[in-house]
Design a protein around this motif. Structure first.
Motif, mmCIF file in Angstrom:
data_model
loop_
_atom_site.group_PDB
_atom_site.id
_atom_site.type_symbol
_atom_site.label_atom_id
_atom_site.label_comp_id
_atom_site.label_asym_id
_atom_site.label_seq_id
_atom_site.Cartn_x
_atom_site.Cartn_y
_atom_site.Cartn_z
ATOM 1 N N THR A 63 -30.219 -79.585 -24.659
ATOM 2 C CA THR A 63 -28.991 -79.903 -23.942
ATOM 3 C C THR A 63 -27.842 -80.094 -24.923
ATOM 4 O O THR A 63 -26.737 -79.588 -24.698
ATOM 5 N N LEU A 64 -28.103 -80.781 -26.019
ATOM 6 C CA LEU A 64 -27.071 -80.965 -27.040
ATOM 7 C C LEU A 64 -26.667 -79.619 -27.616
ATOM 8 O O LEU A 64 -25.480 -79.335 -27.800
ATOM 9 N N ARG A 65 -27.636 -78.776 -27.887
ATOM 10 C CA ARG A 65 -27.348 -77.448 -28.439
ATOM 11 C C ARG A 65 -26.541 -76.612 -27.446
ATOM 12 O O ARG A 65 -25.653 -75.855 -27.844
ATOM 13 N N LEU A 66 -26.831 -76.780 -26.158
ATOM 14 C CA LEU A 66 -26.087 -76.073 -25.128
ATOM 15 C C LEU A 66 -24.624 -76.510 -25.111
ATOM 16 O O LEU A 66 -23.716 -75.676 -25.076
ATOM 17 N N TRP A 67 -24.395 -77.802 -25.165
ATOM 18 C CA TRP A 67 -23.027 -78.335 -25.173
ATOM 19 C C TRP A 67 -22.273 -77.909 -26.426
ATOM 20 O O TRP A 67 -21.086 -77.542 -26.354
ATOM 21 N N LEU A 68 -22.928 -77.978 -27.583
ATOM 22 C CA LEU A 68 -22.263 -77.605 -28.830
ATOM 23 C C LEU A 68 -21.931 -76.111 -28.857
ATOM 24 O O LEU A 68 -20.854 -75.718 -29.316
ATOM 25 N N ALA A 69 -22.837 -75.287 -28.363
ATOM 26 C CA ALA A 69 -22.564 -73.852 -28.308
ATOM 27 C C ALA A 69 -21.417 -73.561 -27.345
ATOM 28 O O ALA A 69 -20.549 -72.730 -27.637
ATOM 29 N N GLY A 70 -21.404 -74.240 -26.215
ATOM 30 C CA GLY A 70 -20.307 -74.059 -25.259
ATOM 31 C C GLY A 70 -18.964 -74.452 -25.840
ATOM 32 O O GLY A 70 -17.968 -73.737 -25.688
ATOM 33 N N PHE A 71 -18.940 -75.575 -26.544
ATOM 34 C CA PHE A 71 -17.705 -76.010 -27.187
ATOM 35 C C PHE A 71 -17.272 -74.996 -28.242
ATOM 36 O O PHE A 71 -16.084 -74.652 -28.346
ATOM 37 N N GLY A 72 -18.230 -74.499 -29.025
ATOM 38 C CA GLY A 72 -17.911 -73.531 -30.071
ATOM 39 C C GLY A 72 -17.363 -72.231 -29.505
ATOM 40 O O GLY A 72 -16.446 -71.639 -30.076
ATOM 41 N N VAL A 73 -17.919 -71.782 -28.392
ATOM 42 C CA VAL A 73 -17.432 -70.556 -27.758
ATOM 43 C C VAL A 73 -15.987 -70.732 -27.312
ATOM 44 O O VAL A 73 -15.128 -69.889 -27.591
ATOM 45 N N VAL A 74 -15.713 -71.826 -26.634
ATOM 46 C CA VAL A 74 -14.355 -72.071 -26.136
ATOM 47 C C VAL A 74 -13.380 -72.235 -27.293
ATOM 48 O O VAL A 74 -12.317 -71.599 -27.332
ATOM 49 N N VAL A 133 -19.010 -64.774 -30.783
ATOM 50 C CA VAL A 133 -19.993 -63.838 -30.226
ATOM 51 C C VAL A 133 -21.407 -64.354 -30.463
ATOM 52 O O VAL A 133 -22.261 -64.323 -29.574
ATOM 53 N N ALA A 134 -21.664 -64.839 -31.692
ATOM 54 C CA ALA A 134 -22.987 -65.384 -32.002
ATOM 55 C C ALA A 134 -23.297 -66.602 -31.131
ATOM 56 O O ALA A 134 -24.439 -66.790 -30.694
ATOM 57 N N LEU A 135 -22.295 -67.414 -30.855
ATOM 58 C CA LEU A 135 -22.498 -68.596 -30.026
ATOM 59 C C LEU A 135 -22.754 -68.233 -28.568
ATOM 60 O O LEU A 135 -23.484 -68.937 -27.875
ATOM 61 N N VAL A 136 -22.182 -67.145 -28.098
ATOM 62 C CA VAL A 136 -22.465 -66.685 -26.729
ATOM 63 C C VAL A 136 -23.934 -66.296 -26.623
ATOM 64 O O VAL A 136 -24.613 -66.635 -25.642
ATOM 65 N N VAL A 137 -24.438 -65.602 -27.656
ATOM 66 C CA VAL A 137 -25.855 -65.228 -27.663
ATOM 67 C C VAL A 137 -26.723 -66.485 -27.688
ATOM 68 O O VAL A 137 -27.711 -66.590 -26.955
ATOM 69 N N ASP A 138 -26.371 -67.460 -28.534
ATOM 70 C CA ASP A 138 -27.125 -68.709 -28.622
ATOM 71 C C ASP A 138 -27.081 -69.461 -27.298
ATOM 72 O O ASP A 138 -28.100 -70.000 -26.849
ATOM 73 N N LEU A 139 -25.925 -69.488 -26.676
ATOM 74 C CA LEU A 139 -25.771 -70.167 -25.385
ATOM 75 C C LEU A 139 -26.701 -69.543 -24.349
ATOM 76 O O LEU A 139 -27.385 -70.255 -23.599
ATOM 77 N N GLY A 140 -26.755 -68.226 -24.320
ATOM 78 C CA GLY A 140 -27.642 -67.550 -23.381
ATOM 79 C C GLY A 140 -29.104 -67.838 -23.664
ATOM 80 O O GLY A 140 -29.897 -68.048 -22.745
ATOM 81 N N TRP A 141 -29.480 -67.860 -24.940
ATOM 82 C CA TRP A 141 -30.874 -68.111 -25.304
ATOM 83 C C TRP A 141 -31.288 -69.545 -24.951
ATOM 84 O O TRP A 141 -32.382 -69.774 -24.431
ATOM 85 N N VAL A 142 -30.430 -70.498 -25.236
ATOM 86 C CA VAL A 142 -30.747 -71.898 -24.925
ATOM 87 C C VAL A 142 -30.828 -72.094 -23.410
ATOM 88 O O VAL A 142 -31.721 -72.788 -22.921
ATOM 89 N N ALA A 143 -29.922 -71.476 -22.667
ATOM 90 C CA ALA A 143 -29.968 -71.583 -21.203
ATOM 91 C C ALA A 143 -31.271 -70.979 -20.676
ATOM 92 O O ALA A 143 -31.894 -71.532 -19.766
ATOM 93 N N HIS A 144 -31.696 -69.876 -21.269
ATOM 94 C CA HIS A 144 -32.962 -69.245 -20.878
ATOM 95 C C HIS A 144 -34.137 -70.192 -21.140
ATOM 96 O O HIS A 144 -35.019 -70.352 -20.288
ATOM 97 N N ARG A 145 -34.152 -70.827 -22.303
ATOM 98 C CA ARG A 145 -35.247 -71.743 -22.637
ATOM 99 C C ARG A 145 -35.257 -72.963 -21.723
ATOM 100 O O ARG A 145 -36.320 -73.445 -21.337
ATOM 101 N N LYS A 146 -34.071 -73.469 -21.372
ATOM 102 C CA LYS A 146 -34.014 -74.629 -20.467
ATOM 103 C C LYS A 146 -34.504 -74.253 -19.066
ATOM 104 O O LYS A 146 -35.213 -75.021 -18.436
ATOM 105 N N ARG A 147 -34.122 -73.067 -18.600
ATOM 106 C CA ARG A 147 -34.572 -72.607 -17.288
ATOM 107 C C ARG A 147 -36.088 -72.430 -17.272
ATOM 108 O O ARG A 147 -36.734 -72.670 -16.249
ATOM 109 N N ARG A 148 -36.640 -71.996 -18.384
ATOM 110 C CA ARG A 148 -38.087 -71.777 -18.490
ATOM 111 C C ARG A 148 -38.838 -73.101 -18.538
ATOM 112 O O ARG A 148 -40.031 -73.157 -18.313
#
Length: 72
Positions: free
Chosen positions: A16-27, A53-68
């Motif tokens: 969750t922390l990684r998701l928030w940090l990646a989201g902040f970094g993207v914005v 761009v790298a953070l968008v990929v990370d955001l997607g990967w972390v969201a995938h892992r959380k959903r799983r």
């Protein structure tokens, strides 16, 4: 006489922390890259856009892992 302590708070998810940090970094990097581009600083826009761009990929990967349902 031992006094019972209350149970500890549940741990927060590192994902969750990684998701928030990646989201902040993207914005942040996205907005800064657009502003740099509009100011004519192409090199700075590219420098800020690449991590975005790298953070968008990370955001997607972390969201995938959380959903799983991965822990952590």
């Amino acid at each position: 006489m031992t006094e019972e302590l209350p149970p500890p708070a549940p741990p927060r998810s590192a994902l969750t922390l990684r998701l928030w940090l990646a989201g902040f970094g993207v914005v942040f990097n996205g907005v800064a890259a657009v502003l740099a581009w509009r100011a004519g600083l192409t090199w700075l826009a590219v420098l800020l856009g690449a991590p975005a761009v790298a953070l968008v990929v990370d955001l997607g990967w972390v969201a995938h892992r959380k959903r799983r349902g991965d822990p952590g």
